[in-house]
Design a protein around this motif. Structure first.
Motif: not given
Ligand SMILES: Nc1nc2c(ncn2[C@@H]2O[C@H](COP(=O)(O)OP(=O)(O)O)[C@@H](O)[C@H]2O)c(=O)[nH]1
Ligand SMILES: [Mg+2]
Length: 429
Positions: A106-108, A129-134, A138-140, A177-179
């Motif tokens: 997704k992020t990529t 909008a990914d608060t699940y993966r720490p 930064e990755q996005l 929107i990246d989730t």
């Protein structure tokens, strides 16, 4: 990639000496093997291969095609039916929400999409909008920055709040929107997706599917579709797996279009899914359909005399017409890829013929007499000299043309026993 085997199938078709029942049966088996290996669902493999077999054995070869071209066209058309539609995304303001399991890409893909539309003139942005993966933020951000894509992300608030806030400030046209994902589709994830969709009101909800999951794609896509309703599928990691057929057939099975295909980690390794060019490429040929249409059209226009070949009275005049027809067909390389004999059988000599050379040949022939064109045998040393001077070329080039003529003529002779590949166009070019 297992689907690569389809290229071999296409080559076999075009290189075959005769298309009979045995050939069709073997070919259908090859196709089945390739599709099954690629994880295409069995029911679809059956449908596709039965349709091909039935058509290849029963349909009459249309006037302007040879049997080989016809069979190839059938294979192409039935494979095309098997992948279903693509989706047209107009170049205007839109919000795209990505959903999918963790690691699916997704992020990529969020940045790939943003870049895709940016390259086509839209201002684009991504929302983290990914608060699940720490490390998701930064990755996005890094990927977005590296590609000059606007980035919206905030720490310490919920995914839904992030999207709300981001959308208030984002003025870009195209917003992705990246989730967050999970390892499986669990209730918590579903709830979050629904909430985000509510505040974001996306024009597109795309499911990001990892091609490597093969046949599992169907179950996964169905589950996401039931949970939030998706209107497109993006297949990722098509580069790294032999199982891409699974995701392709899942989309078709569920009736959801494939929007994009990702085939590499780099942001550029991404393309809009275009069924026709996708299948053409699987078969290892340019854009088959448009080329076939062109061949048909030119064949009609030129009306090259088929009788002449059958009788063996093939002259330089035919070469002349051939070159004219070819000029109308466009880039020689593309035509050669498509046309059997020249591309594959007569091969290299002719394949290396550049368009430029063809033009020179035409100039040479313009300096020949009608008699010479109709009866090239009479062209001796002194005529060669005269023609070379008259056309401003060299004797060597004139000899080259004569050699080319002889080569084609001998191919034509061999072919007389079989069928003419493309009736009308005859020499196939
Ligand atoms: N080879 C390949 N790797 C990909 C592709 N798309 C994503 N990846 C990789 O897959 C991994 C997971 O991607 P990511 O975008 O973080 O997935 P997410 O968890 O769904 O956000 C990363 O290492 C990406 O570089 C692709 O099309 N091809
Ligand atoms: Mg991610």
């Amino acid at each position: 990639m297992a689907l690569e085997a389809l290229k071999e199938v296409a080559k076999k078709i075009l290189g075959s000496t005769s298309i009979d029942k045995k050939f069709v049966e073997d070919m259908v088996k090859d196709i089945q093997r390739a599709l099954i290996k690629a994880d295409v669902n069995i029911k679809q493999v059956k449908e596709i291969s039965e349709a091909i077999k039935k058509r290849a054995l029963s349909e009459e070869v249309p006037e302007y095609f040879g049997a080989r071209e016809h069979v190839l066209k059938i294979v192409y058309e039935e494979l095309l039916k098997g992948v279903g539609e693509g989706i047209e995304i107009p170049l205007k303001k839109a919000r795209i929400m990505l959903v999918g399991l963790q690691g699916s890409g997704k992020t990529t893909t969020a940045v790939k999409i943003a870049k895709f539309f940016k390259d086509r003139g839209l201002k684009s942005a991504v929302i983290a909008a990914d608060t699940y993966r720490p490390a998701a933020f930064e990755q996005l951000k890094q990927l977005a920055d590296a590609n000059n894509i606007a980035f919206y992300g905030y720490k310490g608030i919920s995914a839904v709040e992030i999207v709300e806030r981001a959308l208030k400030s984002a003025k870009e046209d195209l917003i992705v929107i990246d989730t967050a994902g999970r390892h499986a589709l669990e209730k918590e994830l579903i709830d979050e997706m629904i909430e985000i969709a509510k505040v974001a009101n996306p024009d597109y909800k795309f499911l990001v599917l990892d091609a490597a999951i093969g046949q599992l794609a169907s179950k996964q896509a169905r589950a996401f579709h039931e949970a939030i309703g998706i209107n497109g599928i993006i297949i990722t990691k098509f580069d790294g797996t032999a199982k891409g057929g699974g995701a392709l057939s899942a989309a078709r099975e569920i009736g959801i279009p494939i929007a994009f295909i990702g085939a590499g980690e780099k942001v550029e390794d991404f393309e809009k899914f275009d069924p026709q060019s996708f299948i053409s490429r699987l078969l290892g040929m340019g854009d088959i359909r448009s080329l076939m249409e062109k061949v048909e059209r030119v064949a009609k226009e030129e009306e090259i005399d088929a009788e002449a070949f059958i009788k063996g009275s093939f002259t330089l005049k035919d070469i002349y017409k051939q070159i004219e027809a070819m000029n109308k067909l466009g880039p020689l390389r593309k035509v050669l890829e498509m046309i059997p004999m020249l591309g594959l059988k007569v091969s290299d000599d002719m394949a290396e013929m550049t368009q430029e050379k063809m033009k020179r040949f035409k100039v040479i022939m313009d300096s020949m007499t009608e008699e010479e064109l109709l009866n090239p045998k009479i062209i001796d040393g002194s005529r060669i000299r005269r023609i070379a001077i008259g056309s401003g070329t060299s004797q060597q080039e004139v000899r080259e043309l004569l050699k080319y003529y002889e080569t084609i003529k001998s191919v034509m002779k061999k072919m007389k026993k079989g069928r003419l590949p493309i009736k009308g166009l005859k020499i196939d070019l």
